[in-house]
Write a protein that holds these residues in place. Structure first.
Motif, short mmCIF file in Angstrom:
data_model
loop_
_atom_site.label_atom_id
_atom_site.label_comp_id
_atom_site.label_asym_id
_atom_site.label_seq_id
_atom_site.Cartn_x
_atom_site.Cartn_y
_atom_site.Cartn_z
N ARG A 133 0.83 -1.20 0.00
CA ARG A 133 0.00 0.00 0.00
C ARG A 133 0.87 1.25 0.00
O ARG A 133 2.01 1.24 0.45
CB ARG A 133 -0.91 0.00 1.23
CG ARG A 133 -0.18 -0.07 2.54
CD ARG A 133 -1.15 -0.27 3.68
NE ARG A 133 -0.42 -0.38 4.95
CZ ARG A 133 -0.99 -0.27 6.13
NH1 ARG A 133 -2.29 -0.05 6.22
NH2 ARG A 133 -0.28 -0.39 7.23
N ALA A 138 -4.94 6.36 -1.14
CA ALA A 138 -6.15 5.76 -0.56
C ALA A 138 -6.11 4.24 -0.54
O ALA A 138 -7.13 3.58 -0.62
CB ALA A 138 -7.41 6.25 -1.27
N THR A 139 -4.90 3.68 -0.47
CA THR A 139 -4.75 2.29 -0.05
C THR A 139 -4.02 2.25 1.28
O THR A 139 -4.39 1.51 2.18
CB THR A 139 -3.97 1.44 -1.08
OG1 THR A 139 -2.66 1.97 -1.26
CG2 THR A 139 -4.70 1.39 -2.41
N GLU A 141 -3.94 4.46 3.61
CA GLU A 141 -4.72 5.02 4.71
C GLU A 141 -5.80 4.08 5.21
O GLU A 141 -6.37 4.31 6.30
CB GLU A 141 -5.39 6.33 4.26
CG GLU A 141 -4.42 7.46 3.99
CD GLU A 141 -3.78 7.39 2.61
OE1 GLU A 141 -3.01 8.29 2.30
OE2 GLU A 141 -4.03 6.42 1.86
N MET A 142 -6.14 3.05 4.47
CA MET A 142 -7.33 2.25 4.75
C MET A 142 -7.11 1.13 5.76
O MET A 142 -8.04 0.47 6.18
CB MET A 142 -7.89 1.63 3.47
CG MET A 142 -8.28 2.63 2.40
SD MET A 142 -9.46 3.86 2.96
CE MET A 142 -8.43 5.32 3.01
N GLY A 158 -11.27 -2.89 4.59
CA GLY A 158 -10.39 -1.97 5.29
C GLY A 158 -11.07 -1.43 6.53
O GLY A 158 -12.24 -1.71 6.79
N TRP A 160 -11.79 1.71 7.22
CA TRP A 160 -12.61 2.90 7.01
C TRP A 160 -13.97 2.47 6.46
O TRP A 160 -14.08 2.04 5.32
CB TRP A 160 -11.94 3.86 6.03
CG TRP A 160 -10.74 4.57 6.60
CD1 TRP A 160 -9.85 4.07 7.52
CD2 TRP A 160 -10.28 5.88 6.28
NE1 TRP A 160 -8.87 4.99 7.78
CE2 TRP A 160 -9.11 6.12 7.05
CE3 TRP A 160 -10.74 6.88 5.43
CZ2 TRP A 160 -8.40 7.32 6.97
CZ3 TRP A 160 -10.03 8.06 5.35
CH2 TRP A 160 -8.88 8.27 6.11
N ASP A 163 -15.25 -0.70 4.04
CA ASP A 163 -15.28 -0.80 2.58
C ASP A 163 -14.36 -1.93 2.10
O ASP A 163 -13.36 -2.25 2.74
CB ASP A 163 -14.83 0.51 1.95
CG ASP A 163 -15.88 1.61 2.09
OD1 ASP A 163 -16.99 1.32 2.59
OD2 ASP A 163 -15.59 2.76 1.71
N ALA A 165 -11.54 -4.07 0.26
CA ALA A 165 -10.12 -3.75 0.10
C ALA A 165 -9.40 -4.96 -0.49
O ALA A 165 -8.90 -5.82 0.22
CB ALA A 165 -9.50 -3.38 1.44
N ARG A 177 -12.11 1.21 -8.27
CA ARG A 177 -12.55 1.93 -7.07
C ARG A 177 -14.06 2.03 -6.97
O ARG A 177 -14.78 1.90 -7.95
CB ARG A 177 -11.99 3.36 -7.10
CG ARG A 177 -10.48 3.47 -7.07
CD ARG A 177 -9.96 3.41 -5.67
NE ARG A 177 -8.54 3.74 -5.61
CZ ARG A 177 -7.82 3.74 -4.50
NH1 ARG A 177 -8.39 3.45 -3.35
NH2 ARG A 177 -6.54 4.03 -4.53
N PHE A 190 -14.01 4.77 -0.15
CA PHE A 190 -12.70 4.20 0.18
C PHE A 190 -12.53 2.77 -0.33
O PHE A 190 -11.53 2.12 -0.04
CB PHE A 190 -12.50 4.24 1.69
CG PHE A 190 -12.75 5.60 2.28
CD1 PHE A 190 -11.91 6.66 1.99
CD2 PHE A 190 -13.85 5.83 3.08
CE1 PHE A 190 -12.15 7.92 2.51
CE2 PHE A 190 -14.10 7.09 3.60
CZ PHE A 190 -13.24 8.14 3.32
N ASP A 191 -13.51 2.27 -1.07
CA ASP A 191 -13.49 0.91 -1.60
C ASP A 191 -12.46 0.80 -2.72
O ASP A 191 -12.36 1.66 -3.58
CB ASP A 191 -14.89 0.61 -2.15
CG ASP A 191 -15.04 -0.76 -2.76
OD1 ASP A 191 -14.13 -1.22 -3.46
OD2 ASP A 191 -16.09 -1.37 -2.57
#
Length: 212
Positions: A133, A138-139, A141-142, A158, A160, A163, A165, A177, A190-191
């Motif tokens: 990541r 946005a990978t 952070e998840m 993840g 968040w 969602d 991941a 995404r 965040f998916d």
């Protein structure tokens, strides 16, 4: 979440889903194309699908269709971005394939020479190598990441909003995404998931503006 099964933009679920994808249209995750299930962008319900909560925002960041981005795995030598999984699942870039055997095709990559226009991830054989990541895409952070079972479906999520991941790997080297209209609570801003680079009616694309 946009749960419009006709892939129409600017819709929101009348009842926000409380469960993730199970492969069925269950009460906890309904989807379809009628007014009891979805409402359009210019209604009190539909506007909730906007990133700003009003009609001036961006729609379909959660659900709708999956969206390709310029995030791709490198080949097995970790030197060149994969154009796709194979000749069928292929982005159209002239470059190596990361097919099911992990071998490469002939050809020279024609990805943009300036690598700031895309993110690359090291080559691996499965989708749970989360150390790849990147903070800022946005990978990274998840995390932390976990597995969860919905019905008979094992989902990777993840931290968040739970969602989905799914990290890219040799069979599926391109990031997608946002989730799909049938993913329920797994879908979201965040998916992230993966695909092979193919053109498909289930996948759109996402434009990203970067300022420096």
């Amino acid at each position: 979440v946009n749960n419009n099964s006709d892939y129409k933009t600017g819709y929101a679920a009348v009842h926000e889903p409380t469960c993730g994808y199970t492969g069925a249209n269950e009460e906890c995750n309904t989807f379809g194309n009628n007014g009891d299930i979805i409402q359009s962008w210019n209604t009190e319900i539909g506007v909730k699908a906007s990133t700003t909560g009003n009609i001036t925002g961006i729609y379909d960041m959660s659900g709708g269709s999956w969206e390709y981005i310029m995030g791709v795995m490198l080949n097995s030598t970790n030197t060149t971005p994969c154009s796709g999984r194979d000749a069928t699942y292929n982005s159209g870039f002239n470059g190596p394939y990361c097919n099911t055997s992990g071998s490469l095709s002939d050809g020279v990559s024609d990805f943009p020479s300036d690598t700031r226009y895309y993110d690359t991830y090291s080559y691996v054989a499965d989708d749970e190598h989360y150390h790849r990541r990147i903070l800022g895409d946005a990978t990274g952070e998840m995390g932390p990441f976990a597995n969860r079972t919905y019905g008979l479906q094992l989902r990777q999520i993840g931290s968040w909003h739970d969602d989905e991941a799914w990290f890219v790997f040799y069979e599926w080297p391109w990031f997608i995404r946002g989730g799909h209209w049938n993913r329920g609570s797994d879908a979201g801003v965040f998916d992230f998931g993966y695909d092979g680079g193919r053109a498909a009616v289930t996948i759109s694309y996402r434009i990203v503006f970067s300022f420096s």
